[in-house]
Design an enzyme around this catalytic site. Structure first.
Site, PDB file in Angstrom:
ATOM      1  N   GLY A  49     -10.587   5.896  20.634  1.00 38.99           N
ATOM      2  CA  GLY A  49      -9.751   5.359  19.567  1.00 38.99           C
ATOM      3  C   GLY A  49     -10.591   4.927  18.392  1.00 38.99           C
ATOM      4  O   GLY A  49     -11.726   5.374  18.212  1.00 38.99           O
ATOM      5  N   SER A  52     -13.268  -1.259  14.361  1.00 40.67           N
ATOM      6  CA  SER A  52     -13.605  -1.601  12.985  1.00 40.67           C
ATOM      7  C   SER A  52     -14.840  -0.811  12.570  1.00 40.67           C
ATOM      8  O   SER A  52     -15.847  -0.784  13.261  1.00 40.67           O
ATOM      9  CB  SER A  52     -13.873  -3.107  12.862  1.00 40.67           C
ATOM     10  OG  SER A  52     -14.933  -3.493  13.699  1.00 40.67           O
ATOM     11  N   TYR A  53     -14.728  -0.105  11.452  1.00 39.66           N
ATOM     12  CA  TYR A  53     -15.813   0.638  10.811  1.00 39.66           C
ATOM     13  C   TYR A  53     -16.188   1.926  11.526  1.00 39.66           C
ATOM     14  O   TYR A  53     -17.086   2.608  11.077  1.00 39.66           O
ATOM     15  CB  TYR A  53     -17.072  -0.224  10.662  1.00 39.66           C
ATOM     16  CG  TYR A  53     -16.862  -1.463   9.846  1.00 39.66           C
ATOM     17  CD1 TYR A  53     -16.675  -1.401   8.478  1.00 39.66           C
ATOM     18  CD2 TYR A  53     -16.832  -2.714  10.449  1.00 39.66           C
ATOM     19  CE1 TYR A  53     -16.469  -2.542   7.734  1.00 39.66           C
ATOM     20  CE2 TYR A  53     -16.634  -3.860   9.706  1.00 39.66           C
ATOM     21  CZ  TYR A  53     -16.452  -3.769   8.353  1.00 39.66           C
ATOM     22  OH  TYR A  53     -16.252  -4.902   7.612  1.00 39.66           O
ATOM     23  N   SER A  55     -15.329   5.158  14.929  1.00 42.72           N
ATOM     24  CA  SER A  55     -14.595   5.702  16.067  1.00 42.72           C
ATOM     25  C   SER A  55     -15.354   5.408  17.350  1.00 42.72           C
ATOM     26  O   SER A  55     -16.583   5.361  17.367  1.00 42.72           O
ATOM     27  CB  SER A  55     -14.406   7.216  15.908  1.00 42.72           C
ATOM     28  OG  SER A  55     -13.719   7.502  14.709  1.00 42.72           O
ATOM     29  N   VAL A  56     -14.595   5.225  18.446  1.00 43.08           N
ATOM     30  CA  VAL A  56     -15.178   4.857  19.733  1.00 43.08           C
ATOM     31  C   VAL A  56     -14.970   6.008  20.706  1.00 43.08           C
ATOM     32  O   VAL A  56     -13.871   6.564  20.801  1.00 43.08           O
ATOM     33  CB  VAL A  56     -14.551   3.560  20.280  1.00 43.08           C
ATOM     34  CG1 VAL A  56     -15.236   3.142  21.572  1.00 43.08           C
ATOM     35  CG2 VAL A  56     -14.654   2.447  19.247  1.00 43.08           C
ATOM     36  N   LYS A  71     -19.719   3.595  19.810  1.00 44.98           N
ATOM     37  CA  LYS A  71     -19.063   3.561  18.498  1.00 44.98           C
ATOM     38  C   LYS A  71     -19.944   4.320  17.516  1.00 44.98           C
ATOM     39  O   LYS A  71     -21.108   3.965  17.318  1.00 44.98           O
ATOM     40  CB  LYS A  71     -18.840   2.128  18.026  1.00 44.98           C
ATOM     41  CG  LYS A  71     -18.192   2.044  16.643  1.00 44.98           C
ATOM     42  CD  LYS A  71     -18.080   0.618  16.147  1.00 44.98           C
ATOM     43  CE  LYS A  71     -17.039  -0.152  16.909  1.00 44.98           C
ATOM     44  NZ  LYS A  71     -16.785  -1.485  16.288  1.00 44.98           N
ATOM     45  N   ASP A 161     -10.901 -12.508  14.610  1.00 49.41           N
ATOM     46  CA  ASP A 161      -9.914 -11.431  14.758  1.00 49.41           C
ATOM     47  C   ASP A 161      -9.407 -11.373  16.193  1.00 49.41           C
ATOM     48  O   ASP A 161      -9.343 -10.303  16.804  1.00 49.41           O
ATOM     49  CB  ASP A 161     -10.531 -10.093  14.345  1.00 49.41           C
ATOM     50  CG  ASP A 161      -9.472  -9.059  13.979  1.00 49.41           C
ATOM     51  OD1 ASP A 161      -8.315  -9.462  13.748  1.00 49.41           O
ATOM     52  OD2 ASP A 161      -9.792  -7.866  13.927  1.00 49.41           O
TER      53      ASP A 161
END
Length: 669
Positions: A49, A52-53, A55-56, A71, A161
């Protein structure tokens, strides 16, 4: 140098979770691993998915066979924020915080290796099961989450967050805090932060109002997360996020929509989290002693929930696999029918040497028989050029689809699907970052052996990008094989990207040429202005010489201007006194009007005849004014020049500064 630690892990029994397995459990990447290219250390499985910053992806550490999450962050992203995330993760060593293993710089991408949480985020679990959590499940998850917050807050770190999408569960039921892309560090000289950072619906009032906040801002977000797990969405989740930002500070603290469904302990726990005054809000340590948390059950109660989630994923995987096999079977049947229809024509044309490629006109090739009509043409870098059918290269695009579909049907090419770590929220509630903070950087290994001409991008990423295109929730799809129809599309996209890059380079080159042309034009204009000034000076000198030779001309010109009829009455005496016969008579009124009209356009049209009819004082005044007028024109031209030149210079300086910042960050790492 640290070696992988051997650990025996017993997973919970489920249809797709092994009951017992012994493997190397990574604790930190060794120095040798960090010095190698990342693709030699890991095997990428598939995309999980978006975080932040970046794709994993799910990957396997080759040395230890451990499953990890990687990531991949492009360097074009905010490198300072990425390094800050690495720094905070690197400083954390807690079972309630996602572990950081190491990072790599591979040319234009940053690889961040982290702990893999196979059950996925809490929001993923609710989405897959299509139902919210029970009160006991919420208490167990919040207990581990509070442990992670206590660990962070004691070290003066703010997550900023907290939400269900950033609370991950592993297969053992441990809840771990993840995604530190907007986390912050409080120092002794920084009592509170003032930046508006977080996801709007979970944002504390003091964060929105920018009055300064500290670690208890995470407690407000935790209370909103508790409501999210109980009701499926945060308060104000049905309205626009920017409107919610205005409502959160003004409205009373939110609570349950149906309070009768929940215990008084749970309601009291949420109310202590959602206190608008930060000084009156409970801390993470205090909430651990709350009755709702102290009565939380063991994480083994999460086993049915995790098994159900895994079963749903397994069913989705089976459905996709069955759909792929069925589609491949239909495509294969269609291809057989098409080959049968063309076989009669092919056999009549080529009967002597079946299976041989014979040359045809214009350098094309055609097969002799349909019996050997399928040949996969492999291009460089594994790009599928399609299938060579009886029509040779002319039928390449038509025959590519059946062959690719048949290839895609192989079970070996259909990897396991897992929505795993860091999958984006279904409602796509992103993290909002306004303003920026400065934090210390961290350590990473630079693996840029040689600088390529074009940006390096692993081929498997193109498959993942196409596979996940249009899927905003981050659901997984099987990896496209190298014989798929998407491969041709990939090649076309690469060509388009190269063309776009060439256009950008040409645009930059044309911009530089425009700057040079502009400077050249300005020099030409300055030279023209200088020539005009020189010409005016020469005319003035000639006029003075004429006046010195004929001293009465000045008086006669003055009289001519004052009395238009004087020239006619004194024409004979002037001739007798030696005034040149070339002295003009009184021009007609229309002629005078014409010269009066052309005075304002003399320098534009290059007409200077009207100067003959001006008095010496007028000429002298005009000569004195011309320097000032030329200075004004030069100043205006200079302003226009700077107005066009400065944006280009600023853009060039910005690029140099950005490159320097990247180099400085690489040096720090």
């Amino acid at each position: 140098m640290s070696e992988p630690e051997v650990t025996s892990v017993v997973d919970m029994k489920s249809p797709n979770i092994s009951s017992s397995c012994s493997f190397f459990k990574l604790k930190k990447l060794s120095e040798e691993s960090l010095l190698q290219p990342p693709e030699k250390v890991f095997d990428i499985m598939y995309k999980l998915g978006e975080g932040s910053y970046g794709s994993v992806y799910k990957a396997v550490h080759k040395e230890s066979s451990s499953i990890v999450a990687i990531k991949l962050v492009p360097v074009e992203s905010d490198l300072h924020e990425i390094i800050k995330e690495i720094s905070i993760m690197q400083q954390c060593d807690s079972p309630y915080v996602v572990r950081y293993y190491g990072s790599y710089f591979k040319q234009y991408d940053l690889w961040i290796c982290m702990e893999y949480c196979g059950a996925g985020s809490v929001s993923d679990i609710m989405r897959l099961r299509k139902k919210t959590l029970t009160e006991d499940e919420i208490a167990t998850i919040l207990s581990d989450t509070l442990q992670g917050l206590v660990y962070l807050h004691l070290r003066r770190k703010i997550h900023r967050d907290i939400k269900a999408a950033n609370i991950l569960l592993n297969t053992e039921g441990y809840a771990k805090l993840a995604d530190f892309g907007v986390a912050g560090q409080l120092t002794d000289t920084m009592a509170k932060r003032n930046t508006v950072i977080g996801t709007p619906f979970w944002m504390a009032p003091e964060v929105i109002e920018e009055i300064g906040y500290d670690c208890v801002a995470d407690i407000w977000s935790l209370g909103i997360t508790a409501l999210e797990m109980a009701e499926g969405k945060p308060p104000y989740g049905e309205i626009h996020p920017m409107r919610a930002i205005f409502m959160i500070p003004q409205k009373p603290p939110p609570s349950f929509r149906e309070p009768d469904r929940w215990s008084t302990e749970f309601i009291d726990f949420v109310s202590k989290c959602l206190v608008k005054e930060p000084d009156d809000r409970a801390t993470a340590t205090e909430l651990l002693e709350h009755e709702f948390i102290r009565n939380a059950k063991h994480r083994s109660i999460l086993k049915p929930m995790l098994e159900e989630t895994c079963a749903i994923r397994e069913q989705q995987r089976a459905n996709r696999s069955f759909g792929g096999v069925l589609a491949a079977s239909q495509a294969k049947s269609l291809a057989t029918q098409e080959n049968g229809m063309q076989q009669h024509i092919t056999d009549n044309a080529f009967m002597e040497d079946p299976g041989t490629l014979v040359p045809e006109k214009f350098g094309e090739y055609q097969q002799s028989s349909a019996s050997d009509a399928t040949m996969i043409a492999h291009a460089e870098q594994g790009v599928d050029e399609g299938t060579l059918g009886p029509g040779g290269l002319r039928n390449l695009s038509k025959a590519a689809a059946p062959a690719a579909a048949s290839s895609a049907a192989s079970p070996l090419d259909m990897p396991a699907v897992d929505s795993g770590t860091m999958v984006e929220l279904e409602s796509n509630l992103g993290t909002m970052v306004i303003n920026s903070d400065s934090d210390d950087s961290t350590t990473a290994k630079n693996n840029d052996d040689q600088k390529p001409r074009n940006r390096y991008r692993p081929q498997f990423l193109e498959h993942f990008d196409r596979k996940n295109a249009g899927d905003g929730r981050g659901d997984e799809k099987p990896i496209a094989t190298e014989y798929s129809p998407a491969a041709a599309e990939q090649q076309q996209q690469q060509q388009q990207q190269q063309q776009q890059q060439q256009q950008d380079e040409q645009h930059l080159a044309s911009g530089a040429n425009d700057l040079n042309n502009w400077e050249h034009n300005m020099e030409m204009q300055f030279q023209q202005i200088s020539a005009i000034n020189q010409y005016g000076l020469q005319q003035h000198q000639q006029q003075q010489q004429v006046l010195m030779a004929y001293p009465l001309m000045n008086e006669q010109l003055i009289a001519l201007n004052n009395q238009p009829n004087l020239l006619l009455s004194n024409a004979a005496p002037m001739g007798q006194q030696g005034i040149p016969a070339a002295a003009p008579a009184q021009p007609p009124p229309a002629y005078q009007n014409q010269h009066m009209h052309t005075q304002s356009h003399a320098y534009v049209e290059g007409e200077f005849e009207f100067l003959k009819f001006l008095t010496f004082d007028d000429l002298n005044q005009r000569l004195c004014n011309i320097d000032h007028e030329m200075e004004l024109e030069i100043e205006q031209l200079n302003k226009k020049y700077n107005a066009k030149r400065q944006p280009i210079v600023d853009a060039m300086n910005a690029k140099r500064k950005r490159q320097q910042n990247i180099n400085n960050n690489l040096i720090k790492i």
